[in-house]
Motif scaffolding. Sequence first.
Motif, PDB file in Angstrom:
ATOM      1  N   LEU A   1     -22.624 -27.665  41.561  1.00 61.59           N
ATOM      2  CA  LEU A   1     -22.391 -28.109  42.833  1.00 61.59           C
ATOM      3  C   LEU A   1     -22.194 -26.680  43.840  1.00 61.59           C
ATOM      4  O   LEU A   1     -21.479 -25.975  43.273  1.00 61.59           O
TER       5      LEU A   1
ATOM      6  N   HIS B   1     -22.019 -25.832  47.834  1.00 66.12           N
ATOM      7  CA  HIS B   1     -21.947 -26.292  49.261  1.00 66.12           C
ATOM      8  C   HIS B   1     -22.830 -25.253  50.000  1.00 66.12           C
ATOM      9  O   HIS B   1     -23.102 -25.636  51.253  1.00 66.12           O
TER      10      HIS B   1
ATOM     11  N   LEU C   1     -25.905 -24.363  49.138  1.00 64.67           N
ATOM     12  CA  LEU C   1     -27.150 -24.356  48.494  1.00 64.67           C
ATOM     13  C   LEU C   1     -28.293 -24.253  49.562  1.00 64.67           C
ATOM     14  O   LEU C   1     -28.048 -24.571  50.735  1.00 64.67           O
TER      15      LEU C   1
ATOM     16  N   TYR D   1     -33.054 -23.870  50.336  1.00 63.75           N
ATOM     17  CA  TYR D   1     -34.330 -24.049  49.844  1.00 63.75           C
ATOM     18  C   TYR D   1     -34.696 -22.901  48.660  1.00 63.75           C
ATOM     19  O   TYR D   1     -35.218 -23.124  47.713  1.00 63.75           O
ATOM     20  N   GLU D   2     -34.189 -21.678  49.291  1.00 63.60           N
ATOM     21  CA  GLU D   2     -34.576 -20.534  48.224  1.00 63.60           C
ATOM     22  C   GLU D   2     -33.871 -20.601  46.832  1.00 63.60           C
ATOM     23  O   GLU D   2     -34.608 -20.356  45.892  1.00 63.60           O
TER      24      GLU D   2
ATOM     25  N   LEU E   1     -33.022 -23.319  45.281  1.00 65.53           N
ATOM     26  CA  LEU E   1     -33.670 -24.423  44.530  1.00 65.53           C
ATOM     27  C   LEU E   1     -35.173 -23.929  44.371  1.00 65.53           C
ATOM     28  O   LEU E   1     -35.365 -24.183  42.977  1.00 65.53           O
ATOM     29  N   THR E   2     -35.839 -22.967  44.887  1.00 66.84           N
ATOM     30  CA  THR E   2     -37.073 -22.512  44.481  1.00 66.84           C
ATOM     31  C   THR E   2     -36.573 -21.621  43.347  1.00 66.84           C
ATOM     32  O   THR E   2     -37.335 -21.646  42.303  1.00 66.84           O
ATOM     33  N   LYS E   3     -35.485 -20.738  43.390  1.00 66.25           N
ATOM     34  CA  LYS E   3     -35.476 -19.732  42.179  1.00 66.25           C
ATOM     35  C   LYS E   3     -35.085 -20.698  41.035  1.00 66.25           C
ATOM     36  O   LYS E   3     -35.915 -20.239  39.724  1.00 66.25           O
TER      37      LYS E   3
ATOM     38  N   CYS F   1     -36.285 -23.869  40.148  1.00 65.06           N
ATOM     39  CA  CYS F   1     -37.454 -24.206  39.899  1.00 65.06           C
ATOM     40  C   CYS F   1     -38.649 -23.220  39.175  1.00 65.06           C
ATOM     41  O   CYS F   1     -39.183 -23.490  38.093  1.00 65.06           O
ATOM     42  N   LEU F   2     -38.416 -22.183  39.800  1.00 63.00           N
ATOM     43  CA  LEU F   2     -39.524 -21.148  39.026  1.00 63.00           C
ATOM     44  C   LEU F   2     -39.191 -20.710  37.707  1.00 63.00           C
ATOM     45  O   LEU F   2     -39.763 -20.409  36.904  1.00 63.00           O
TER      46      LEU F   2
ATOM     47  N   ILE G   1     -27.986 -33.205  43.267  1.00 59.42           N
ATOM     48  CA  ILE G   1     -28.589 -31.730  43.654  1.00 59.42           C
ATOM     49  C   ILE G   1     -29.603 -31.326  42.309  1.00 59.42           C
ATOM     50  O   ILE G   1     -30.705 -30.827  42.476  1.00 59.42           O
TER      51      ILE G   1
ATOM     52  N   SER H   1     -31.347 -33.255  40.477  1.00 64.25           N
ATOM     53  CA  SER H   1     -32.594 -33.966  40.300  1.00 64.25           C
ATOM     54  C   SER H   1     -33.721 -33.126  41.254  1.00 64.25           C
ATOM     55  O   SER H   1     -34.807 -33.513  41.035  1.00 64.25           O
ATOM     56  N   VAL H   2     -33.241 -32.422  42.254  1.00 67.19           N
ATOM     57  CA  VAL H   2     -34.383 -31.567  42.889  1.00 67.19           C
ATOM     58  C   VAL H   2     -35.250 -30.950  41.766  1.00 67.19           C
ATOM     59  O   VAL H   2     -36.503 -30.974  41.550  1.00 67.19           O
TER      60      VAL H   2
ATOM     61  N   VAL I   1     -37.104 -33.381  39.144  1.00 65.42           N
ATOM     62  CA  VAL I   1     -38.316 -33.990  39.788  1.00 65.42           C
ATOM     63  C   VAL I   1     -39.320 -33.045  39.937  1.00 65.42           C
ATOM     64  O   VAL I   1     -40.659 -33.320  39.482  1.00 65.42           O
ATOM     65  N   SER I   2     -38.935 -31.800  40.465  1.00 67.09           N
ATOM     66  CA  SER I   2     -39.955 -30.909  40.825  1.00 67.09           C
ATOM     67  C   SER I   2     -40.760 -30.568  39.664  1.00 67.09           C
ATOM     68  O   SER I   2     -42.012 -30.045  39.690  1.00 67.09           O
TER      69      SER I   2
END
Lengths: 257, 257
Positions: B121, B123, B125, B127-128, B130-132, B134-135, B165, B167-168, B171-172
């Motif tokens: 968790l 607070h 967070l 987009y960047e 989450l991007t890292k 995912c990558l 959180i 799940s982003v 799912v991606s």
Amino acid sequence: MNKTYKGYLIDLDGTMYRGTERVEAASDFVKTLREKEIPHLFVTNNSSRRPSQVADKLNTFDIPAQPEQIYTTSMATASYIKAQKPGARVYAMGEEGLMHALEEAGLTLAEENCDYVVVGLDHELNYEKLTKACLNVRAGATFLSTNGDVAIPTERGMLPGNGSITSVVTVSTGVEPTFIGKPESIIMEQAMGAIGLNREDMLMVGDNYNTDILAGMNAEMDTLHVQTGVTTKEQLSQYSQQPTYTISTLHQWIPYL
Amino acid sequence: MNKTYKGYLIDLDGTMYRGTERVEAASDFVKTLREKEIPHLFVTNNSSRRPSQVADKLNTFDIPAQPEQIYTTSMATASYIKAQKPGARVYAMGEEGLMHALEEAGLTLAEENCDYVVVGLDHELNYEKLTKACLNVRAGATFLSTNGDVAIPTERGMLPGNGSITSVVTVSTGVEPTFIGKPESIIMEQAMGAIGLNREDMLMVGDNYNTDILAGMNAEMDTLHVQTGVTTKEQLSQYSQQPTYTISTLHQWIPYL
């Protein structure tokens, strides 16, 4: 011999261009549509930009386009809400294109006591925005998402798409959203409404089977798959439900306009 | 007559306190454990705080606790990674408690070419981040999540929990994480390892059937459900698999210590 269509819905990325790269034949195809005065709209799952910005991008590829010919999932979302509840209160996560479309449709952007929650791609997302989306959905707001794309292809790789961001609210609240964008039929219905033609007179053109072609099929339209983007001819052949047509480039379709 | 247990794993929220509120009997229960020198750890899915901060909070409720008696899901995650690959490169989304635990375990916090991605968790967070995540997962990093809690009860309502959180990335990328926290057995196994007792000699104590009690069951431990938090006696009766014991307050258990 192919049927003659009175109007076209046309995908952008993979069909009109590939990122910053030209797609051969796209310019000639659209210029022919204009010369023959065949109505057409460019239909995109990109919720971030305004129609004028999308038209400008097309123009840089020598593809003629007016802002009025752009139909974004943000516009489809706004139109969908307006038809259900004019003037509704909407909590939206998203960028300029989404906020603009909601305001243009006479909807009220708000943070609480909302009738709708809309999740669109937001590069400035944060925990507080996700919290507000969850709280409004838990309080009974109708949950919409501009599109369910799980990943966005970029030079850095596949970045999180709006479908993955939307899942935060879905997983946290247990409420499934209504997705508006391709492959859902909602954006297609809205775009056909905007162009004012019947579905049997229109053709949906796109490169991506799982978004463009399925969207056309879901809206019971004829579909033209073009092999310049995501879905190759070989991949296409493996799906049980086939598009009405598949071609290697849009040049092959110009004689049928 | 109940079995006598040599050690206890104890949940916090709903069992030792409720938010900022005392839970009756929690202080007496823990004081008795101390007097009888029965080893016990407080086991929490909260990844944000350091052990010393968690111990301080318990002390404000007159519950004796040392930092060494706190076992967070961040510590379990760090221990899990260290056992698999000492010194591993880890991309972590999370707060102070997670970063501290990973560094304490001798792991290397990094942004790319990582062996592991951990979502906790956060607070802050964005987009960047989450991007890292995912990558790195797409590049082959092992995907862990501190816990799958979908919502966090607060005065404002139910806020997005770490499971939502996480799940982003799920799912991606299409990759499922390994969850470490309750109700998974991993955190239980790590905590039993830390306390150094066998599972048949230990009791898991908690209020929440879906996290605490299932965690105990998943780790094949005996379980004590206490009716001071999330799961009521009535709700509990509807589950097919029952805890070993259920009591209304911890006072009832003190004679068995």
